[in-house]
Design a protein around this motif. Structure first.
Motif, PDB file in Angstrom:
ATOM      1  N   ARG A 153      11.022 -10.726   0.208  1.00 16.56           N
ATOM      2  CA  ARG A 153      10.215 -11.749  -0.470  1.00 16.56           C
ATOM      3  C   ARG A 153      10.986 -12.062  -1.748  1.00 16.56           C
ATOM      4  NH1 ARG A 153       5.765  -8.309   1.573  1.00 16.56           N
ATOM      5  NH2 ARG A 153       4.800  -9.539   3.208  1.00 16.56           N
ATOM      6  N   SER A 176       5.004 -13.163  12.810  1.00 14.90           N
ATOM      7  CA  SER A 176       3.953 -12.439  12.070  1.00 14.90           C
ATOM      8  C   SER A 176       3.106 -11.666  13.061  1.00 14.90           C
ATOM      9  CB  SER A 176       3.063 -13.433  11.320  1.00 14.90           C
ATOM     10  OG  SER A 176       1.925 -12.767  10.824  1.00 14.90           O
ATOM     11  N   ILE A 177       2.691 -10.466  12.669  1.00 15.91           N
ATOM     12  CA  ILE A 177       1.794  -9.732  13.582  1.00 15.91           C
ATOM     13  C   ILE A 177       0.353 -10.222  13.445  1.00 15.91           C
ATOM     14  CG2 ILE A 177       3.221  -7.622  13.587  1.00 15.91           C
ATOM     15  CD1 ILE A 177       0.888  -6.386  11.806  1.00 15.91           C
ATOM     16  N   ASP A 178       0.077 -11.086  12.479  1.00 18.53           N
ATOM     17  CA  ASP A 178      -1.317 -11.432  12.170  1.00 18.53           C
ATOM     18  C   ASP A 178      -1.920 -12.536  13.049  1.00 18.53           C
ATOM     19  OD1 ASP A 178      -1.069  -9.589  10.107  1.00 18.53           O
ATOM     20  OD2 ASP A 178      -0.591 -11.105   8.612  1.00 18.53           O
ATOM     21  N   MET A 236      -4.570  -3.971  10.916  1.00 24.46           N
ATOM     22  CA  MET A 236      -3.973  -5.000  10.045  1.00 24.46           C
ATOM     23  C   MET A 236      -4.380  -6.424  10.461  1.00 24.46           C
ATOM     24  SD  MET A 236      -0.088  -4.056   9.049  1.00 24.46           S
ATOM     25  CE  MET A 236       0.311  -2.987   7.670  1.00 24.46           C
ATOM     26  N   GLY A 237      -3.875  -7.398   9.752  1.00 20.99           N
ATOM     27  CA  GLY A 237      -4.151  -8.791  10.085  1.00 20.99           C
ATOM     28  C   GLY A 237      -4.382  -9.654   8.859  1.00 20.99           C
ATOM     29  N   ARG A 238      -4.276  -9.027   7.697  1.00 25.60           N
ATOM     30  CA  ARG A 238      -4.508  -9.731   6.428  1.00 25.60           C
ATOM     31  C   ARG A 238      -5.891 -10.407   6.457  1.00 25.60           C
ATOM     32  NH1 ARG A 238      -0.180 -10.705   2.656  1.00 25.60           N
ATOM     33  NH2 ARG A 238       1.341 -10.292   4.267  1.00 25.60           N
ATOM     34  N   GLU A 296      -8.567  -5.332   8.312  1.00 22.06           N
ATOM     35  CA  GLU A 296      -8.380  -5.029   6.882  1.00 22.06           C
ATOM     36  C   GLU A 296      -9.001  -6.104   5.987  1.00 22.06           C
ATOM     37  OE1 GLU A 296      -4.256  -4.862   5.667  1.00 22.06           O
ATOM     38  OE2 GLU A 296      -3.743  -6.626   6.834  1.00 22.06           O
ATOM     39  N   HIS A 356       1.418   0.442   8.979  1.00 21.89           N
ATOM     40  CA  HIS A 356       2.657  -0.198   9.419  1.00 21.89           C
ATOM     41  C   HIS A 356       3.161   0.250  10.784  1.00 21.89           C
ATOM     42  CE1 HIS A 356       2.504  -1.433   5.261  1.00 21.89           C
ATOM     43  NE2 HIS A 356       3.354  -2.398   5.570  1.00 21.89           N
ATOM     44  N   ARG A 373       3.403  -2.592  12.973  1.00 22.85           N
ATOM     45  CA  ARG A 373       4.488  -3.566  12.825  1.00 22.85           C
ATOM     46  C   ARG A 373       5.814  -3.028  13.341  1.00 22.85           C
ATOM     47  NH1 ARG A 373       4.058  -5.982   6.954  1.00 22.85           N
ATOM     48  NH2 ARG A 373       6.270  -5.565   6.724  1.00 22.85           N
TER      49      ARG A 373
HETATM   50  O1  F6P Z   1       1.484 -10.078   7.391  1.00 18.42           O
HETATM   51  C1  F6P Z   1       1.772  -8.889   8.034  1.00 18.42           C
HETATM   52  C2  F6P Z   1       1.126  -7.704   7.360  1.00 18.42           C
HETATM   53  O2  F6P Z   1       1.480  -6.535   8.056  1.00 18.42           O
HETATM   54  C3  F6P Z   1      -0.400  -7.803   7.208  1.00 18.42           C
HETATM   55  O3  F6P Z   1      -1.064  -7.483   8.403  1.00 18.42           O
HETATM   56  C4  F6P Z   1      -0.645  -6.862   6.065  1.00 18.42           C
HETATM   57  O4  F6P Z   1      -1.790  -7.243   5.356  1.00 18.42           O
HETATM   58  C5  F6P Z   1       0.589  -7.013   5.210  1.00 18.42           C
HETATM   59  O5  F6P Z   1       1.595  -7.593   6.022  1.00 18.42           O
HETATM   60  C6  F6P Z   1       1.123  -5.748   4.614  1.00 18.42           C
HETATM   61  O6  F6P Z   1       2.139  -6.099   3.717  1.00 18.42           O
HETATM   62  P1  F6P Z   1       3.284  -5.107   3.227  1.00 18.42           P
HETATM   63  O7  F6P Z   1       4.182  -4.838   4.407  1.00 18.42           O
HETATM   64  O8  F6P Z   1       3.978  -5.837   2.148  1.00 18.42           O
HETATM   65  O9  F6P Z   1       2.610  -3.843   2.810  1.00 18.42           O
END
Ligand code: F6P
Length: 366
Positions: free
Chosen positions: A74, A150-152, A194-196, A250, A284, A287
């Motif tokens: 990022r 994206s996994i979301d 997860m999923g924001r 989440e 994670h 992911r």
């Molecule tokens: O957008 C993907 C994701 O894994 C979300 O599901 C989660 O909220 C976020 O990223 C976690 O972010 P980071 O990897 O920066 O902790």
């Protein structure tokens, strides 16, 4: 020939490597030169070794790997104009005027801004003597094509984002594993997924795992849900069920917009039902690991289509996203998708959940 730069940006997801591989191989097939831009926008701004020419064999054996082998980040620097100036210079010096970006909505929006600002950046680089007149004239416009990694599954405009299917597999493996120990001890498990701000992963995992209950942001529980939940679990136990599985996205909230956490649900079951309850936060793990067959194929199909879209692009062609609609790989306008994705969030913030769900499901094809 055309010169393409490919990069991954934002959070990684399984299947990104398949997309990168397909961009490289399709690019070669059409006679293009392809560069990896490593570490996302950070690498584009820094240049040097971060921008490396791809070869046919440099993408061998990556389709099977999770994450992104070319790195992701990022970048704060790219958000500032000096960062983008330096990025433009690094691209133009290598003749790159076609970009494939694989990332989420923030990364795609950044790419679109870059494209709109391009002529201005080129002008400034010319005026400050960083580019020759020849370099300026050969880099008149920047073509951008995006893919959503994206996994979301939180992006409007595609049925499936690259990575969501693999993450779903990780979740159901974990829930299945938890279920045997839960049953042995007659326990309840509250599992955070997860999923924001998006409930897709939790909802679909719950369906696939026979969960007893699921909390998602798009459908906050109504009425006295604590009572309803406890009654439901108790009646299941009376029928001989030895375990309970509850999934909490989440981003789950109640009707007032307050977070519903796995710990809060655990405390409810412990206090009201006296159940031996445990919390598992999958984190994670979701992911990671190898991409599912679906994500390997999805990334590959999208990557190939992205290169075709770049080859069709003209100066006035708006940036597009390659997406999946039904079983078809299609091109949809990038900014319309980004805007609608933001509208979904606005509807959620305004607690207009039905509208959020309606907007997210709407097609871009008609
Ligand atoms: O957008 C993907 C994701 O894994 C979300 O599901 C989660 O909220 C976020 O990223 C976690 O972010 P980071 O990897 O920066 O902790």
């Amino acid at each position: 020939g055309n010169v393409i730069g490919v990069f991954t940006s934002g959070g990684d997801s399984q299947g990104m490597n398949g997309a990168v591989r397909a961009v490289v191989r399709m690019g070669f097939y059409l006679g293009c030169k392809v560069y990896f831009i490593k570490e996302g926008y950070e690498g584009m701004v820094a240049g040097g070794d971060n921008i490396e020419e791809a070869t046919w064999s440099s993408v061998s054996g990556i389709l099977q790997l999770g994450g992104t082998v070319i790195g992701s980040a990022r970048s704060k620097k790219f958000r500032e104009r000096p960062g983008r100036l330096s990025a433009a210079e690094n691209l133009i010096k290598r003749g790159i005027t076609n970009l494939v970006v694989i990332g989420g909505d923030g990364s795609l929006t950044g790419a679109n801004l870059f494209r709109m600002e391009w002529a201005d950046l080129v002008k400034e680089l010319g005026e400050t003597g960083k580019l020759t007149t020849e370099e300026q004239s050969r880099c008149g416009h920047l073509n951008i094509v995006g893919m959503v990694g994206s996994i979301d599954n939180d992006f409007c405009g595609t049925d499936m984002t690259i990575g969501v299917d693999s993450a779903l597999h990780r979740i159901i493996e974990a829930v299945d594993a938890i279920s045997t120990t839960a049953s042995s001890h007659q326990r309840a498990f509250v599992m955070e997924v997860m999923g924001r701000h998006c409930g897709y992963l939790a909802l679909v995992a719950a369906l696939a795992c026979e969960a007893d209950w699921v909390f998602i942001p798009e459908w906050p529980p109504e009425g006295d849900w604590e009572e309803t939940l406890c009654n439901k679990l108790a009646s299941e136990r009376k029928l001989g069920q030895r375990l309970n599985i509850i999934l909490v996205a989440e981003g789950a909230v109640d009707r007032q917009g307050n977070a519903i956490t796995a710990d809060a649900v655990k405390n409810l079951l412990t206090e009201k039902l006296k159940y031996d309850t445990r919390v598992t936060v999958l984190g994670h793990v979701q992911r990671g690991g190898s991409p599912s067959a679906f994500d390997r194929i999805l990334g590959s199909r999208m990557g190939a289509e992205a290169v075709l879209a770049l080859m069709d692009a003209k100066a006035e062609t708006p940036a597009c996203v390659v997406s999946l609609e039904g079983n078809q790989t299609v091109r949809v306008p990038l900014m319309e998708c980004v805007n609608r994705t933001q509208d979904v969030q606005k509807a959620m913030d305004a607690k207009n959940f039905e509208e959020a769900v309606r907007l997210r499901g709407r097609s871009f094809q008609n």
